[in-house]
Every structure is written in structure tokens, then in C-alpha cells.
Design a protein around this motif. Structure first.
Motif, PDB file in Angstrom:
ATOM      1  N   GLY A  11      -8.306 -13.533  91.620  1.00 60.38           N
ATOM      2  CA  GLY A  11      -8.268 -15.502  91.442  1.00 60.38           C
ATOM      3  C   GLY A  11      -9.467 -16.433  92.366  1.00 60.38           C
ATOM      4  N   ILE A  12      -8.751 -17.202  92.030  1.00 59.68           N
ATOM      5  CA  ILE A  12      -9.501 -18.283  92.860  1.00 59.68           C
ATOM      6  C   ILE A  12      -8.684 -18.415  93.991  1.00 59.68           C
ATOM      7  N   ALA A  13      -7.454 -17.795  94.289  1.00 60.06           N
ATOM      8  CA  ALA A  13      -7.419 -17.857  95.806  1.00 60.06           C
ATOM      9  C   ALA A  13      -7.998 -15.815  96.605  1.00 60.06           C
ATOM     10  N   GLY A  14      -8.089 -15.218  95.870  1.00 59.55           N
ATOM     11  CA  GLY A  14      -8.685 -14.127  96.138  1.00 59.55           C
ATOM     12  C   GLY A  14     -10.063 -14.582  96.094  1.00 59.55           C
ATOM     13  N   VAL A  31      -9.276  -6.435  95.885  1.00 59.47           N
ATOM     14  CA  VAL A  31      -9.328  -4.783  94.601  1.00 59.47           C
ATOM     15  C   VAL A  31      -8.115  -5.945  93.178  1.00 59.47           C
ATOM     16  N   GLU A  32      -9.105  -5.888  92.155  1.00 49.54           N
ATOM     17  CA  GLU A  32      -8.548  -7.197  91.192  1.00 49.54           C
ATOM     18  C   GLU A  32      -7.881  -5.961  89.964  1.00 49.54           C
ATOM     19  N   ARG A  33      -6.506  -5.965  89.384  1.00 54.63           N
ATOM     20  CA  ARG A  33      -6.113  -4.809  88.352  1.00 54.63           C
ATOM     21  C   ARG A  33      -7.397  -4.525  87.366  1.00 54.63           C
ATOM     22  N   GLY A  41      -7.324 -18.849  80.221  1.00 56.71           N
ATOM     23  CA  GLY A  41      -6.436 -20.033  81.257  1.00 56.71           C
ATOM     24  C   GLY A  41      -7.256 -21.876  80.589  1.00 56.71           C
ATOM     25  N   TYR A  42      -6.552 -22.433  80.448  1.00 57.73           N
ATOM     26  CA  TYR A  42      -6.466 -24.057  81.008  1.00 57.73           C
ATOM     27  C   TYR A  42      -8.170 -24.370  81.162  1.00 57.73           C
ATOM     28  N   LYS A  43      -7.821 -25.786  81.792  1.00 55.64           N
ATOM     29  CA  LYS A  43      -9.056 -26.657  81.791  1.00 55.64           C
ATOM     30  C   LYS A  43      -7.885 -27.080  83.107  1.00 55.64           C
ATOM     31  N   LEU A 102     -13.179 -25.846  83.482  1.00 58.13           N
ATOM     32  CA  LEU A 102     -12.219 -24.071  82.704  1.00 58.13           C
ATOM     33  C   LEU A 102     -12.071 -23.382  83.695  1.00 58.13           C
ATOM     34  N   ARG A 103     -10.657 -22.912  83.869  1.00 56.17           N
ATOM     35  CA  ARG A 103     -10.376 -21.816  84.808  1.00 56.17           C
ATOM     36  C   ARG A 103     -11.751 -20.930  84.925  1.00 56.17           C
ATOM     37  N   GLY A 104     -11.951 -20.731  83.735  1.00 54.54           N
ATOM     38  CA  GLY A 104     -12.366 -18.923  83.965  1.00 54.54           C
ATOM     39  C   GLY A 104     -13.733 -19.923  84.134  1.00 54.54           C
ATOM     40  N   GLY A 282      -2.334 -18.279  98.608  1.00 51.87           N
ATOM     41  CA  GLY A 282      -2.519 -19.157  96.836  1.00 51.87           C
ATOM     42  C   GLY A 282      -0.925 -19.181  95.997  1.00 51.87           C
ATOM     43  N   ASP A 283      -1.098 -18.958  94.599  1.00 50.27           N
ATOM     44  CA  ASP A 283       0.346 -18.553  93.876  1.00 50.27           C
ATOM     45  C   ASP A 283       1.633 -17.560  94.347  1.00 50.27           C
ATOM     46  N   ALA A 284       0.701 -16.926  95.102  1.00 52.08           N
ATOM     47  CA  ALA A 284       1.347 -15.514  95.584  1.00 52.08           C
ATOM     48  C   ALA A 284       2.262 -16.568  96.785  1.00 52.08           C
ATOM     49  N   SER A 289       3.520 -24.217  89.979  1.00 47.95           N
ATOM     50  CA  SER A 289       3.721 -25.118  89.173  1.00 47.95           C
ATOM     51  C   SER A 289       2.321 -25.398  88.609  1.00 47.95           C
ATOM     52  N   ALA A 290       2.715 -25.222  86.767  1.00 47.56           N
ATOM     53  CA  ALA A 290       1.384 -25.643  85.800  1.00 47.56           C
ATOM     54  C   ALA A 290       1.461 -26.886  86.108  1.00 47.56           C
ATOM     55  N   ALA A 291       2.779 -27.512  85.768  1.00 49.05           N
ATOM     56  CA  ALA A 291       3.239 -29.120  85.458  1.00 49.05           C
ATOM     57  C   ALA A 291       2.375 -29.903  87.193  1.00 49.05           C
ATOM     58  N   GLY A 295      -2.293 -26.423  91.327  1.00 47.61           N
ATOM     59  CA  GLY A 295      -1.757 -25.040  91.643  1.00 47.61           C
ATOM     60  C   GLY A 295      -3.555 -24.581  92.429  1.00 47.61           C
ATOM     61  N   THR A 296      -4.561 -24.726  91.327  1.00 44.00           N
ATOM     62  CA  THR A 296      -6.085 -24.027  91.497  1.00 44.00           C
ATOM     63  C   THR A 296      -6.290 -25.177  93.333  1.00 44.00           C
ATOM     64  N   SER A 297      -6.025 -26.630  93.193  1.00 45.71           N
ATOM     65  CA  SER A 297      -6.517 -27.478  94.823  1.00 45.71           C
ATOM     66  C   SER A 297      -6.011 -26.591  96.012  1.00 45.71           C
TER      67      SER A 297
HETATM   68  C1  LIG Z   1      -6.681 -15.278  82.827  1.00 45.70           C
HETATM   69  C2  LIG Z   1      -5.580 -16.471  83.641  1.00 45.70           C
HETATM   70  C3  LIG Z   1      -5.413 -18.142  83.242  1.00 45.70           C
HETATM   71  C4  LIG Z   1      -4.375 -18.932  83.639  1.00 45.70           C
HETATM   72  N1  LIG Z   1      -4.036 -19.546  83.351  1.00 45.70           N
HETATM   73  C5  LIG Z   1      -3.074 -20.699  83.763  1.00 45.70           C
HETATM   74  C6  LIG Z   1      -3.020 -21.648  82.116  1.00 45.70           C
HETATM   75  O1  LIG Z   1      -3.087 -21.713  81.254  1.00 45.70           O
HETATM   76  N2  LIG Z   1      -2.111 -22.443  82.972  1.00 45.70           N
HETATM   77  C7  LIG Z   1      -1.481 -22.739  84.738  1.00 45.70           C
HETATM   78  O2  LIG Z   1      -1.039 -23.558  84.901  1.00 45.70           O
HETATM   79  N3  LIG Z   1      -2.263 -21.305  85.136  1.00 45.70           N
HETATM   80  C8  LIG Z   1      -2.674 -20.510  84.802  1.00 45.70           C
HETATM   81  N4  LIG Z   1      -3.440 -19.772  85.668  1.00 45.70           N
HETATM   82  C9  LIG Z   1      -2.936 -19.662  87.007  1.00 45.70           C
HETATM   83  C10 LIG Z   1      -3.897 -20.157  88.034  1.00 45.70           C
HETATM   84  O3  LIG Z   1      -4.566 -20.339  88.067  1.00 45.70           O
HETATM   85  C11 LIG Z   1      -2.942 -21.050  89.126  1.00 45.70           C
HETATM   86  O4  LIG Z   1      -1.765 -20.949  89.205  1.00 45.70           O
HETATM   87  C12 LIG Z   1      -3.828 -21.132  90.606  1.00 45.70           C
HETATM   88  O5  LIG Z   1      -5.036 -20.981  89.922  1.00 45.70           O
HETATM   89  C13 LIG Z   1      -3.613 -20.571  92.362  1.00 45.70           C
HETATM   90  O6  LIG Z   1      -4.862 -19.055  91.646  1.00 45.70           O
HETATM   91  P1  LIG Z   1      -4.248 -18.072  91.903  1.00 45.70           P
HETATM   92  O7  LIG Z   1      -5.896 -16.758  92.885  1.00 45.70           O
HETATM   93  O8  LIG Z   1      -2.916 -18.226  93.124  1.00 45.70           O
HETATM   94  O9  LIG Z   1      -3.603 -16.814  91.105  1.00 45.70           O
HETATM   95  P2  LIG Z   1      -4.282 -16.440  89.519  1.00 45.70           P
HETATM   96  O10 LIG Z   1      -4.905 -17.710  89.498  1.00 45.70           O
HETATM   97  O11 LIG Z   1      -3.177 -16.293  88.798  1.00 45.70           O
HETATM   98  O12 LIG Z   1      -4.764 -15.315  90.673  1.00 45.70           O
HETATM   99  C14 LIG Z   1      -3.810 -13.430  90.998  1.00 45.70           C
HETATM  100  C15 LIG Z   1      -4.586 -12.768  89.975  1.00 45.70           C
HETATM  101  O13 LIG Z   1      -4.428 -11.455  90.948  1.00 45.70           O
HETATM  102  C16 LIG Z   1      -4.722 -10.787  89.838  1.00 45.70           C
HETATM  103  N5  LIG Z   1      -3.563 -10.021  89.814  1.00 45.70           N
HETATM  104  C17 LIG Z   1      -2.384  -9.572  89.496  1.00 45.70           C
HETATM  105  N6  LIG Z   1      -1.885  -8.933  89.804  1.00 45.70           N
HETATM  106  C18 LIG Z   1      -2.566  -7.926  90.295  1.00 45.70           C
HETATM  107  C19 LIG Z   1      -2.106  -6.685  91.202  1.00 45.70           C
HETATM  108  N7  LIG Z   1      -0.880  -6.049  91.708  1.00 45.70           N
HETATM  109  N8  LIG Z   1      -2.869  -6.344  91.955  1.00 45.70           N
HETATM  110  C20 LIG Z   1      -4.656  -6.950  91.663  1.00 45.70           C
HETATM  111  N9  LIG Z   1      -4.925  -7.463  90.942  1.00 45.70           N
HETATM  112  C21 LIG Z   1      -3.669  -8.691  90.641  1.00 45.70           C
HETATM  113  C22 LIG Z   1      -4.889 -11.223  87.959  1.00 45.70           C
HETATM  114  O14 LIG Z   1      -5.453 -10.837  87.170  1.00 45.70           O
HETATM  115  C23 LIG Z   1      -5.706 -12.455  88.759  1.00 45.70           C
HETATM  116  O15 LIG Z   1      -7.074 -12.352  88.853  1.00 45.70           O
HETATM  117  C24 LIG Z   1      -4.097 -19.081  85.178  1.00 45.70           C
HETATM  118  C25 LIG Z   1      -4.593 -17.529  85.965  1.00 45.70           C
HETATM  119  C26 LIG Z   1      -4.894 -16.529  85.237  1.00 45.70           C
HETATM  120  C27 LIG Z   1      -4.988 -15.477  85.783  1.00 45.70           C
END
Ligand SMILES: Cc1cc2nc3c(=O)[nH]c(=O)nc-3n(C[C@H](O)[C@H](O)[C@H](O)COP(=O)(O)OP(=O)(O)OC[C@H]3O[C@@H](n4cnc5c(N)ncnc54)[C@H](O)[C@@H]3O)c2cc1C
Length: 392
Positions: A11-14, A31-33, A41-43, A102-104, A282-284, A289-291, A295-297
């Protein structure tokens, strides 16, 4: 010696952690599941210090080139009449050059930046890990066993790395669900966002530049289990049953959507983000929360600081502690935004909705309303800039 680091989650953090670790001379493996970097996802808004991180990665121009370019945002009533309208940045709470993408698209830009230099293992995950004297022994779900000097859990809100390392129970449900998916652009939106507010449930739809379709987004009070997409769609349909405006047609598109996403609005709170050679980012570590709109920043800034402090500590785990020391206060300030914002976004009763619509109608007629609204979002800007980023 080159340090090997396993990152769980692309995800964004990884992705950002992988970029910076590689740049500092580490050998990261991600490693990504999922089968690929996850689109959909959202903007999302990128604000404050996170913009600096992207600038230092050399991708800020690419991000700005993919901006959603939403020109206006309106609150509508049950008959679709615009109660209040604002320019897109004000409506989305963006000030001082904040970017919306867009997040994607962001994930794709970060993946393209790293894919030739970082090893990605898709469709696999960590099944078990043991922190031993000479490294972390990882057993993958696919069966492979391999040791790494360090492991970083960037696997999101429901992090498996966190559960394996710290045990269960660090997610705090704020009592809301968010769902997002693509829909046909039946309202003929052109870079516009419309929001409808009902009691306990808000619905919105928007079209972003270059997209033939629109997105539907729902934010509603609920504590239902929405982890299974089928169950989530049933919960959503029930929560919005009988609702006005374009809600029925947005819901009708839901079963066909290729990118349905639904999750709880939750926060993660832990006393420490690392144990031994395993650390969270990151989120981990600290979902806001989305609100919170942050979260992404937070993920971008956290990844930058984590990799930088690890490099400063030559890969020693003392870098994990330094990362936490640098980031804690910044995270705490941004986490506060989540519960506060959601109360503004989802109104509890019909009376609150009526009062809010009346006030918005008044505000809409005031000269300088955009400036007034921009003041409201200053608190987000303050939180988004509440860290002095070191240069690593
Ligand atoms: C497809 C998608 C859509 C999203 N849409 C929204 C949204 O609409 N609104 C909102 O508030 N937040 C959404 N989020 C969460 C948002 O992106 C995060 O809050 C923020 O960007 C912080 O990113 P992160 O990298 O910590 O976590 P995330 O963006 O959640 O990324 C975590 C990544 O780890 C992967 N993963 C999860 N479990 C495992 C595992 N056991 N082993 C390997 N890989 C694993 C996931 O597939 C994902 O790619 C979405 C996340 C994803 C993945």
C-alpha cells in the motif's frame, strides 16, 4: 553488510518505505497478498509534510499531473437541488497547495518508481515469524522460509504483522462504515462532487478528470461486520433503504462494481510500534480513520521517517525507537481529526440534518463564503504540517 528488510503490504506505506530503504542502501523485499498493487478506493488528499516527502522522491509533478481536478462541490437535498456550492478545493478542505489524487493512481506512481529496484512478491503473505538472534525467520503462506534482518508491517488497518507481533485488539471502531465503488456517470457530472446528508448516513458521488465513470461513496453509522464484501453490500443497502436523491441508482450499480471497497472507520492505538526486529508503519501502526483525511499523508511521512532513522542507525533497531520518537506527536495530532470530522460528516438525526441544511443555505448566500470555509479547514492544515522533516 547490506541489510535485508521484508515489508508486508504494497500500500502507500509499504511502497514508500521500500523506495526510501532502497535509496538508503538497504535491500527491501515487499510481500503483498493481492495479485498486483491494489487500485480502487477513494480520492485522497495529500497535505503538508507529505507533499515534502513526495517532492523529495521526485514525484510531486507526476502527482499534480494526475490530480482529480474537481472544480466544484455541492450539498444537495433529497430532490437534488443544490443547497450550497463551493469551489472544489474549499469543499474538499484543501488549502496551501494540497493535492487530491485517486488512491490507486498514487499507488501506481509509487510502484512504478520502485518496481525495477525492489523485489515484489505478489499473492503471498507472512504466515509466521520468529525473531531470533541472527534475524527474523519468516514462513510465507506460499511455503517458503527465509530470514531477514528486519521486518516491517505495512499491511494496513487489519495488519497481520501487528497481530503476529503484538497480538489482537488494537483496532478501535469509531462506529461508522465507509464504502466506495465505481458507477456509471448517470448524473452527467463533469469534475464535480455532490453530497447528500441523511440522518446517520451520508452519500456522495463525484467524477474526476479523465474518468468516463463516477464514484459513489457512502459514510454511515454502523458497527456491522463488513469484512466480507457480500455482507458489506447487504449492510449498505439496508442502511440506505428508502433514502432520497440519487441514492437508489447509486446502490443499483453496486453489485456490478469491479472495485467495491468497504471498511470500518477505525483507529489503531499502540503503546509502541516495534518489538525487537519487527516494526509497524502506516495504518498498521496508527490508523487515523478515513474521516481524518490524513491516513495517506501519515503513511507517506511515517515511511520516510522510518527509513531515514533506520539509515541513520545503520540498520540497528534503535532506528525504530528514533522513528517513533520523531513521529508520535505528529500522529497524535492527526488522529484527533478523525472522531471530530466524522461528527460533521454524518449527522445523527433528521433535526440535525434540517438545521445543518438551513445553515448551509445561509452560508451559501454570504459573500466570501469560500474564505470562511477555508478557515474551517485550517485545523487540518495545522495538523498536516506539525512535524519538521529532517533531511536523511
Ligand atoms: C484498495 C484499497 C482501497 C482503499 N480505499 C479507501 C477508502 O475508500 N477510504 C479510506 O478511508 N481508506 C481507504 N483505503 C485505506 C487507505 O489507503 C489507507 O488508510 C492509507 O493510505 C494508509 O495506507 P497503508 O499503506 O498504511 O495501508 P493500506 O493502503 O490499507 O495498504 C495495506 C496493503 O497491505 C496489503 N495487505 C493487507 N494484509 C496483508 C497481508 N496479510 N499480507 C500482505 N499484504 C497485505 C493490502 O492488500 C494493501 O495493499 C484503501 C486501501 C486499499 C488497499
Amino acid at each position: 553488510m547490506t541489510k535485508t528488510v521484508l515489508i508486508s503490504g504494497a500500500g502507500i506505506a509499504g511502497l514508500t518505505t521500500a523506495y526510501w530503504l532502497h535509496r538508503h542502501g538497504f535491500t527491501p523485499t515487499v510481500v503483498e497478498r493481492a495479485a498486483d498493487v491494489r487500485d480502487g478506493g477513494y480520492k485522497i488528499d495529500i497535505r503538508g509534510a507529505a507533499l515534502t516527502v513526495l517532492e523529495r522522491m521526485g514525484v510531486l509533478d507526476a502527482i499534480r499531473a494526475r490530480k482529480t481536478d474537481i472544480r466544484s462541490g455541492s450539498v444537495v437535498d433529497a430532490r437534488g437541488r443544490r443547497v450550497a456550492a463551493m469551489d472544489g478545493d474549499t469543499f474538499g478542505g484543501r488549502v496551501h497547495g494540497d493535492a487530491e489524487i485517486l488512491r490507486g493512481d498514487l499507488a501506481r506512481i509509487l510502484y512504478d518508481l520502485t518496481k525495477d529496484e525492489v523485489e515484489y512478491r505478489f499473492e503471498d503473505s507472512i504466515a509466521d515469524l520468529t525473531d531470533a538472534d541472527d534475524g527474523v525467520k519468516v514462513t510465507f503462506a506460499g511455503g517458503a522460509v527465509q530470514s531477514f534482518d528486519l521486518v516491517i508491517g505495512a499491511d494496513g488497518l487489519h495488519s497481520a504483522t501487528r497481530t503476529l507481533t503484538f497480538g489482537p485488539g488494537f483496532e478501535h471502531d469509531l462506529g461508522y462504515r465507509v464504502a466506495v465503488y465505481s458507477t456509471p456517470n448517470t448524473l452527467d457530472l463533469d469534475r464535480e462532487e455532490l453530497t447528500y446528508v441523511g440522518p446517520g448516513r451520508t452519500a456522495l458521488t463525484y467524477n474526476t478528470t479523465g474518468d468516463d465513470e463516477a464514484k459513489a461513496m457512502f459514510l454511515f453509522a454502523s458497527t456491522a461486520d463488513t469484512r466480507d464484501p457480500g455482507a458489506a453490500q447487504r449492510v449498505l443497502a439496508e442502511a440506505y433503504a428508502g433514502e432520497g436523491w440519487a441514492v437508489p441508482q447509486l446502490l443499483a450499480a453496486m453489485p456490478e462494481a469491479p472495485d467495491f471497497y468497504c471498511d470500518s472507520l477505525s483507529q489503531v492505538h499502540l503503546d509502541t510500534w516495534s518489538r525487537g526486529r519487527v516494526c509497524l508503519v502506516g495504518d498498521a501502526a496508527h490508523a487515523a480513520s478515513a474521516a481524518s483525511g490524513q491516513g495517506t499523508s501519515l503513511a507517506l511521512v511515517g515511511a520516510y521517517v522510518l527509513a531515514g532513522e533506520l539509515a541513520t542507525a545503520n540498520g540497528d533497531v534503535s532506528g525504530f525507537h528514533a522513528y517513533e520518537h520523531e513521529l508520535r506527536e505528529f500522529v497524535a495530532q492527526n488522529q484527533k481529526l478523525g472522531p471530530a470530522n466524522v461528527k460533521r460528516m454524518v449527522l445523527r438525526s433528521q433535526a440535525q440534518v434540517r438545521m445543518s441544511m438551513a445553515m448551509l443555505g445561509l452560508l451559501n448566500r454570504l459573500p466570501g463564503k469560500d474564505k470562511l470555509m477555508a478557515k474551517v479547514v485550517e485545523s487540518i492544515h495545522r495538523a498536516a504540517t506539525a512535524i519538521d522533516l529532517k533531511t536523511y
